[in-house]
Design an enzyme around this catalytic site. Sequence first.
Site, PDB file in Angstrom:
ATOM      1  N   SER A 142     -73.080 -78.388 -82.182  1.00 42.58           N
ATOM      2  CA  SER A 142     -72.919 -79.617 -81.476  1.00 42.58           C
ATOM      3  C   SER A 142     -73.187 -80.892 -82.437  1.00 42.58           C
ATOM      4  O   SER A 142     -73.426 -80.562 -83.796  1.00 42.58           O
ATOM      5  CB  SER A 142     -74.293 -79.821 -80.668  1.00 42.58           C
ATOM      6  N   LEU A 181     -90.973 -77.781 -72.367  1.00 42.40           N
ATOM      7  CA  LEU A 181     -89.422 -77.970 -72.867  1.00 42.40           C
ATOM      8  C   LEU A 181     -88.388 -77.188 -72.084  1.00 42.40           C
ATOM      9  O   LEU A 181     -88.604 -76.009 -72.440  1.00 42.40           O
ATOM     10  CB  LEU A 181     -89.465 -78.271 -74.251  1.00 42.40           C
ATOM     11  N   CYS A 231     -78.833 -73.684 -74.204  1.00 43.94           N
ATOM     12  CA  CYS A 231     -79.541 -73.777 -75.345  1.00 43.94           C
ATOM     13  C   CYS A 231     -78.792 -73.061 -76.782  1.00 43.94           C
ATOM     14  O   CYS A 231     -79.415 -72.826 -77.818  1.00 43.94           O
ATOM     15  CB  CYS A 231     -80.798 -72.749 -75.160  1.00 43.94           C
ATOM     16  N   GLY A 291     -80.153 -71.149 -79.817  1.00 42.35           N
ATOM     17  CA  GLY A 291     -81.688 -71.175 -79.927  1.00 42.35           C
ATOM     18  C   GLY A 291     -82.377 -72.249 -80.889  1.00 42.35           C
ATOM     19  O   GLY A 291     -83.465 -71.837 -81.051  1.00 42.35           O
ATOM     20  N   THR A 330     -78.768 -70.290 -70.958  1.00 46.36           N
ATOM     21  CA  THR A 330     -77.257 -70.542 -71.485  1.00 46.36           C
ATOM     22  C   THR A 330     -76.593 -69.699 -70.387  1.00 46.36           C
ATOM     23  O   THR A 330     -77.024 -68.616 -69.564  1.00 46.36           O
ATOM     24  CB  THR A 330     -77.087 -70.023 -72.868  1.00 46.36           C
ATOM     25  N   SER A 370     -73.816 -67.871 -71.925  1.00 54.90           N
ATOM     26  CA  SER A 370     -73.468 -67.019 -72.664  1.00 54.90           C
ATOM     27  C   SER A 370     -73.945 -65.745 -72.907  1.00 54.90           C
ATOM     28  O   SER A 370     -75.271 -66.035 -73.418  1.00 54.90           O
ATOM     29  CB  SER A 370     -72.835 -67.742 -73.868  1.00 54.90           C
ATOM     30  N   GLN A 391     -74.635 -65.645 -76.903  1.00 52.04           N
ATOM     31  CA  GLN A 391     -75.776 -66.593 -77.172  1.00 52.04           C
ATOM     32  C   GLN A 391     -77.172 -66.110 -76.875  1.00 52.04           C
ATOM     33  O   GLN A 391     -78.100 -66.165 -77.692  1.00 52.04           O
ATOM     34  CB  GLN A 391     -75.359 -67.961 -76.660  1.00 52.04           C
ATOM     35  N   CYS A 446     -60.069 -82.362 -83.339  1.00 49.35           N
ATOM     36  CA  CYS A 446     -61.069 -83.128 -82.867  1.00 49.35           C
ATOM     37  C   CYS A 446     -61.862 -84.090 -83.628  1.00 49.35           C
ATOM     38  O   CYS A 446     -62.278 -84.941 -83.415  1.00 49.35           O
ATOM     39  CB  CYS A 446     -62.004 -82.108 -82.160  1.00 49.35           C
TER      40      CYS A 446
END
Length: 406
Positions: free
Chosen positions: A143, A177, A182, A185, A203, A205, A208, A371
Amino acid sequence: MGSMLERALVPWVRRVRGSANLPVRLSWGEGGASSLALGYFEQPSVHIRVRDAQALRLLIDPSLATLGEAYVEGLIDVDGDLRDVLRVAQRLAETAEPAGGLLGRLQRQAQHSRQGDRQAIAYHYDVSNAFYAQWLDPAMVYSCAYFAHGDETLAQAQEQKIDHILRKIRLQPGQRLLDIGCGWGALVLRAAQHFGARCVGITLSQQQADLARERVRAAGLQERIQIRLQDYRDVADGPFDRITSVGMFEHVGIGHLAAYFARIRELLVLDGWAMNHGITSTDAHDGEVALGGGGFIERYVFPQGELPHIGTLLRCLQQGGLEAFDVENLRRHYARTLTCWSDSFEARTPQIRPLVSEKQWRIWRVYLAGCAWAFESDQVALYQVLCRPAGRGAAELPWSRAWMYA
């Protein structure tokens, strides 16, 4: 194929020359025997090699999306520095007839069922952990990073991004939290290790989740972090003191955003804080503009992905029972992040190509570089929205934003 291509390409090349002077050589035929220049340069920086006559429908009156499709499908090969290639593609798109223009908009109404969302997430994120590890930072944060000064490494900027978020939500030791989406992690690990939080990361996935659990075990934090393969709509053990959602809401669907924010509100304590960090469209009508519209991202990269305008996001957040307290645009930070990813992807090509199919390699190459251009040129943006349950008193709120930048 050669004569047919020549009959179609020569008039197009002449038209392009009439409106643009591009450093491009176009070739086709056996061994590139036939070629034409799209501008007046002794040594063009970009070489487009037409491999299949099917490329014609994508080259004539092109958009960024059709040019990307031609490359991804192997109908053309392109040689040259990626930044030069993108500049050329943009100029080519500007020579098209209006119907094939640069900012074509695609309206979608995806259903976003649990099964459909899980399949869409698997398509994008379950390429393989080894694939992502080749070009992400060591913590595998997928991200937008946060460059506090602009000269940080990607790894430093990603750590700063996580700390920036956790400071914004005023995370305190012992608080619960929930991290929606995620990833591998990184955020929950940082929140537990350095902020003393008790974390749940979810998640869709499988790959993941598997790696995130391995990382939690390796850090000895099983008592403080739980990683789940779970849809946000199915979380039933609230409330949480803090909620983060980083790079996830793009998968929710515009028609489901109000319900998404309402679910966050339901899972949040009355005096809690939440952070939504995600990509938005700069089209006020919520259209897809990244990579020229036309469905390239939806078709090849993020099935069912939809980008709202920031105005739509804030309206849906309010409809969901949340108050936006702070809104920060990190568009230039994502342009830098994507440039780092694209450069790493290019540098690691010999290691990456054996991990995926030729088509997947081409998709990701176009996607990352394209992008980066889209964020740089204000086609898309990245907003962090700090929010809390609506209707609360204001006495306990800080007077300035100083705590975010301590």
